[in-house]
Design a protein around this motif. Sequence first.
Motif, PDB file in Angstrom:
ATOM      1  N   ALA A  47       0.618  -0.992   0.030  1.00  0.00           N
ATOM      2  CA  ALA A  47      -0.021  -0.531  -0.394  1.00  0.00           C
ATOM      3  C   ALA A  47       0.912   1.286   0.074  1.00  0.00           C
ATOM      4  O   ALA A  47       0.753   2.608  -0.457  1.00  0.00           O
ATOM      5  CB  ALA A  47      -0.360   0.203   1.005  1.00  0.00           C
ATOM      6  N   ARG A  48       1.998   1.345   1.054  1.00  0.00           N
ATOM      7  CA  ARG A  48       2.649   2.894   0.892  1.00  0.00           C
ATOM      8  C   ARG A  48       3.585   2.536  -0.413  1.00  0.00           C
ATOM      9  O   ARG A  48       3.728   3.894  -1.380  1.00  0.00           O
ATOM     10  CB  ARG A  48       3.742   2.118   1.803  1.00  0.00           C
ATOM     11  N   TYR A  49       3.924   2.217  -0.851  1.00  0.00           N
ATOM     12  CA  TYR A  49       4.921   1.782  -2.150  1.00  0.00           C
ATOM     13  C   TYR A  49       3.027   2.227  -3.445  1.00  0.00           C
ATOM     14  O   TYR A  49       3.453   3.629  -4.475  1.00  0.00           O
ATOM     15  CB  TYR A  49       5.222   0.896  -3.786  1.00  0.00           C
ATOM     16  N   ALA A  50       2.299   1.696  -3.699  1.00  0.00           N
ATOM     17  CA  ALA A  50       1.505   1.995  -4.252  1.00  0.00           C
ATOM     18  C   ALA A  50       0.840   3.456  -3.914  1.00  0.00           C
ATOM     19  O   ALA A  50       0.152   4.124  -5.133  1.00  0.00           O
ATOM     20  CB  ALA A  50      -0.010   1.558  -4.307  1.00  0.00           C
ATOM     21  N   GLY A  51       0.732   3.755  -2.569  1.00  0.00           N
ATOM     22  CA  GLY A  51       0.349   4.768  -2.970  1.00  0.00           C
ATOM     23  C   GLY A  51       1.237   6.132  -2.957  1.00  0.00           C
ATOM     24  O   GLY A  51       1.009   7.310  -3.763  1.00  0.00           O
ATOM     25  N   MET A  52       2.557   5.459  -3.102  1.00  0.00           N
ATOM     26  CA  MET A  52       3.436   6.718  -4.050  1.00  0.00           C
ATOM     27  C   MET A  52       3.430   6.699  -5.181  1.00  0.00           C
ATOM     28  O   MET A  52       3.106   8.112  -6.086  1.00  0.00           O
ATOM     29  CB  MET A  52       4.880   6.566  -3.440  1.00  0.00           C
ATOM     30  N   LEU A  53       2.947   5.396  -5.842  1.00  0.00           N
ATOM     31  CA  LEU A  53       3.413   5.736  -6.917  1.00  0.00           C
ATOM     32  C   LEU A  53       2.329   6.914  -7.314  1.00  0.00           C
ATOM     33  O   LEU A  53       1.609   7.238  -8.500  1.00  0.00           O
ATOM     34  CB  LEU A  53       2.975   4.626  -7.804  1.00  0.00           C
ATOM     35  N   ALA A  54       0.205   6.319  -7.050  1.00  0.00           N
ATOM     36  CA  ALA A  54      -0.515   7.124  -6.964  1.00  0.00           C
ATOM     37  C   ALA A  54      -0.486   8.543  -7.210  1.00  0.00           C
ATOM     38  O   ALA A  54      -1.087   9.114  -8.032  1.00  0.00           O
ATOM     39  CB  ALA A  54      -1.726   6.665  -6.675  1.00  0.00           C
ATOM     40  N   LEU A  55       0.118   8.718  -6.203  1.00  0.00           N
ATOM     41  CA  LEU A  55       0.645  10.976  -6.456  1.00  0.00           C
ATOM     42  C   LEU A  55       0.946  11.329  -8.271  1.00  0.00           C
ATOM     43  O   LEU A  55       1.302  11.972  -7.709  1.00  0.00           O
ATOM     44  CB  LEU A  55       1.278  11.079  -5.216  1.00  0.00           C
ATOM     45  N   GLY A  56       1.814  10.090  -9.151  1.00  0.00           N
ATOM     46  CA  GLY A  56       2.440  10.765 -10.100  1.00  0.00           C
ATOM     47  C   GLY A  56       1.856  11.595 -11.188  1.00  0.00           C
ATOM     48  O   GLY A  56       0.879  10.311 -10.857  1.00  0.00           O
ATOM     49  N   ALA A  57       2.072  12.252 -12.096  1.00  0.00           N
ATOM     50  CA  ALA A  57       0.615  12.374 -13.212  1.00  0.00           C
ATOM     51  C   ALA A  57       1.065  11.183 -13.751  1.00  0.00           C
ATOM     52  O   ALA A  57       2.380  10.920 -13.951  1.00  0.00           O
ATOM     53  CB  ALA A  57       1.383  13.683 -13.461  1.00  0.00           C
ATOM     54  N   PRO A  58      -0.076  11.021 -15.041  1.00  0.00           N
ATOM     55  CA  PRO A  58       0.036   9.542 -15.436  1.00  0.00           C
ATOM     56  C   PRO A  58       0.605   9.495 -16.586  1.00  0.00           C
ATOM     57  O   PRO A  58       1.825   8.818 -16.266  1.00  0.00           O
ATOM     58  CB  PRO A  58      -2.006   9.860 -15.652  1.00  0.00           C
ATOM     59  N   ASN A  59       1.123  10.839 -17.126  1.00  0.00           N
ATOM     60  CA  ASN A  59       1.210  10.788 -18.660  1.00  0.00           C
ATOM     61  C   ASN A  59       3.026  11.422 -17.976  1.00  0.00           C
ATOM     62  O   ASN A  59       4.000  10.546 -18.704  1.00  0.00           O
ATOM     63  CB  ASN A  59       0.912  12.644 -19.303  1.00  0.00           C
ATOM     64  N   ALA A  60       3.315  11.547 -16.802  1.00  0.00           N
ATOM     65  CA  ALA A  60       4.953  11.266 -16.318  1.00  0.00           C
ATOM     66  C   ALA A  60       4.873  10.538 -15.986  1.00  0.00           C
ATOM     67  O   ALA A  60       6.375   9.658 -16.554  1.00  0.00           O
ATOM     68  CB  ALA A  60       4.774  12.411 -15.870  1.00  0.00           C
TER      69      ALA A  60
END
Length: 257
Positions: free
Chosen positions: A189-202
């Motif tokens: 969940a920690r990793y998934a949460g961090m990844l979800a903060l990134g912009a999709p195209n970026a």
Amino acid sequence: MVDELVHYEVQRGIATITLDSPHNRNALSAQLRRELRDHLGSALAEEAVRVVVLSHTGPVFCAGMDLKEAGGASADQQGVNEFPAILEQLWTSPKPVVARLAGPARAGGVGIVAACDIAIAVREASFAFSEVRIGVVPAVISVTVLPRLLPRAAHELFLTGETFDAERAVRIGLLNSAVAAEDLDAEVARYAGMLALGAPNALAATKSMLREPRTGDMGQDFADMLELSARHFGGEEGQEGIAAFVQKRKPNWVPTD
């Protein structure tokens, strides 16, 4: 009606794809391969999905190819020609993919782990490239595994088929993290949460950049990277991200529900 072997659900922008064939240790049977490809396709096509988590039921993440199906079968029937498409789906996915392992992986299962961007396992998990011990070659999985592993370790483990633990898997580059069993879901969940903060195209562009080899010409590489950087700084996401930072708010791509 045939029971589904791979499940799919989406919550707060995270798609969880779960291998659920514990009777054969989540081996890559024809049905499981087909359903896994379909669900990966759904996750990649669904705009609301920001991150994909690949998980499993039962004590084993994935035992590799279903050898009961492979016995006496042609290469096509064994899935040798189909399995690369799954690995390529994972490797080239514009959305980050996290592997969650509560148990061991073998052969093709290790290839799947290597194809994911982030891989987290319990400390008790074990791994092996067991192909040579049954007279076959870890050829297909080498495409995703070799870019992850230290070369000396790859030679040793591919040639011996020796089983190795999660701690060593971290040291040689196969895993990002090995944790206690009770901490596995929190770490995922920690990793998934961090990844979800990134912009999709970026995120998609960064994944593509990480895959691309450098030209060997530093001047050309800098020119290419300056063009990529400028395109995203001036793009819609970049401008929204800068505005959000200045205004001390979350950018509009961060999941809220």
